[in-house]
Design a protein around this motif. Structure first.
Motif, short mmCIF file in Angstrom:
data_model
loop_
_atom_site.label_atom_id
_atom_site.label_comp_id
_atom_site.label_asym_id
_atom_site.label_seq_id
_atom_site.Cartn_x
_atom_site.Cartn_y
_atom_site.Cartn_z
N PRO A 71 22.25 36.09 30.43
CA PRO A 71 21.19 36.35 29.35
C PRO A 71 20.77 34.80 28.96
O PRO A 71 22.03 34.04 28.40
N LEU A 72 19.75 34.24 28.53
CA LEU A 72 19.51 33.09 28.11
C LEU A 72 19.75 33.04 26.71
O LEU A 72 19.55 33.97 25.92
N PRO A 73 20.16 31.72 25.99
CA PRO A 73 20.34 31.77 24.69
C PRO A 73 19.16 31.93 24.07
O PRO A 73 17.89 31.51 24.45
N GLU A 74 19.15 32.59 22.59
CA GLU A 74 17.75 32.62 22.09
C GLU A 74 17.10 31.00 21.78
O GLU A 74 17.91 30.32 21.38
N ARG B 290 27.92 27.03 25.12
CA ARG B 290 28.65 28.22 24.93
C ARG B 290 28.25 29.34 25.85
O ARG B 290 29.08 30.28 26.30
N ALA B 291 26.88 29.29 26.16
CA ALA B 291 26.20 30.58 27.04
C ALA B 291 26.47 30.05 28.61
O ALA B 291 26.39 30.93 29.30
N GLY B 292 27.23 29.16 29.03
CA GLY B 292 27.80 28.85 30.16
C GLY B 292 26.69 28.04 31.10
O GLY B 292 26.61 28.17 32.57
N ALA B 293 25.82 27.24 30.38
CA ALA B 293 24.69 26.41 31.06
C ALA B 293 25.48 25.71 32.19
O ALA B 293 26.63 25.04 31.86
N THR B 294 24.93 25.40 33.42
CA THR B 294 25.48 24.85 34.44
C THR B 294 25.33 23.42 34.49
O THR B 294 25.84 22.42 35.25
N SER B 295 23.89 23.03 33.83
CA SER B 295 23.39 21.58 33.72
C SER B 295 22.58 21.39 32.45
O SER B 295 22.06 22.81 32.15
#
Length: 314
Positions: free
Chosen positions: A279-282, A205-210
């Motif tokens: 921003p990185l997910p918590e 959901r945070a947009g991780a690319t891999s």
């Protein structure tokens, strides 16, 4: 009572009785020719793993429930690494006839406990006799409308981040292999992984690319991401959180602590890449960066020695 004395169908009845209530995605569980599991978005994630006694586990190092939890975690972590949530497990058990039936029941309880952490269920499987105790698990998962996060999406400039623990299980394995049972923190980590299941979907959901499940060693698994994405990855070892128990154990056993942290497997942490500046997910912490090039380096230098576990070389 041994499994041979219980008989195949008697043992199945005893095991099924310990699997608990089916999860919300299960429309039909054990008892028919096949299970029926809902896939609301029409997509199913699937992963499988095999554990062989003497190769992947030892009954004198962990009890049946612990081994069940490890078997389930190995597969459910793969589902989380795609950004999904586990919904169902199929389990194959190959066991010697003199195995105690209560051991198989404990295995079932461990599988059920770990599956319940994500709301999943054991929905079926198979049993057969074998001279070698072997557990095969297949997990299914649901993306819940989110696009899957693959290994091939990392781009130069992305931040490499980690959720969960690395090195703990490898340290616990070393402790056990030297004949010790402490520190408890490390031994328990080997017996029962603590997988950050919820952070897989959170990363998606945070947009991780891999993203990838760290099961064979951080450097080895990041190497798969680098190869699939056509990039280089540099890991910054000073960014790791290391407990005092691990440092003390490394000193006492004469082990380079980074051997555990960078190449140890079985913790099932999640390693992901995120666009620069996002921003990185918590629960994730930055441990490196994606660069132009190929392969994985540590603080800009090539790592000398094995980078992780290889079933046909280790």
């Amino acid at each position: 009572m041994s499994v041979a004395q219980a008989g195949e169908f008697g043992l199945i009845s005893r095991v099924v009785a310990r699997l608990g209530q089916p999860g919300p995605a299960v429309l039909l569980g054990p008892g028919d020719d096949a299970a029926l599991v809902a896939a609301p978005d029409g997509l199913i994630i699937a992963s499988t793993d095999v554990l062989v006694e003497g190769r992947h586990f030892r009954r004198d190092w962990a009890d049946a429930a612990d081994i069940g939890r490890r078997a389930a975690a190995a597969n459910l972590a793969d589902i989380a690494a795609m950004g999904g949530t586990g919904t169902a497990l199929l389990v194959g058990l190959c066991a010697p006839g003199d195995l105690e039936a209560v051991w198989a029941e404990g295995l079932a309880e461990g599988l059920a406990v770990e599956a319940a952490l994500v709301g999943a269920s054991v929905v079926g499987g198979d049993m057969t006799s074998s001279p070698t105790l072997t557990i095969a698990v297949t997990a299914f998962g649901d993306l819940r409308g989110v696009a899957p996060v693959l290994r091939g999406g990392a781009r130069a400039g992305d931040v490499v981040a980690l959720a969960g623990r690395v090195g703990f299980a490898a340290a616990g394995y070393t402790v056990l292999s030297r004949g010790f049972r402490t520190p408890k923190l490390l031994v328990d980590a080997y017996r029962r992984p603590e997988v950050p299941y919820a952070l897989g979907p959170a990363a998606a959901r945070a947009g991780a690319t891999s993203m990838i499940d760290v099961s064979d060693g951080l450097l080895s698994d990041l190497g798969h991401v680098a190869a699939a994405s056509g990039v280089g990855i540099d890991v910054l070892p000073n960014n790791f959180e290391v407990p005092d128990q691990m440092r003390d154990a490394a000193t006492a056993l004469g082990v380079d602590i980074y051997q555990w942290l960078l190449t140890g497997g079985d913790d099932h942490a999640l390693a992901a890449t995120f666009p620069p500046g996002s921003p990185l997910p918590e629960g994730f912490r930055a441990i490196g960066e994606v660069r132009e090039g190929a392969g994985v380096t540590v603080a800009g230098k090539r790592w000398i020695g094995p980078t992780g576990w290889d079933h046909f070389k280790s």
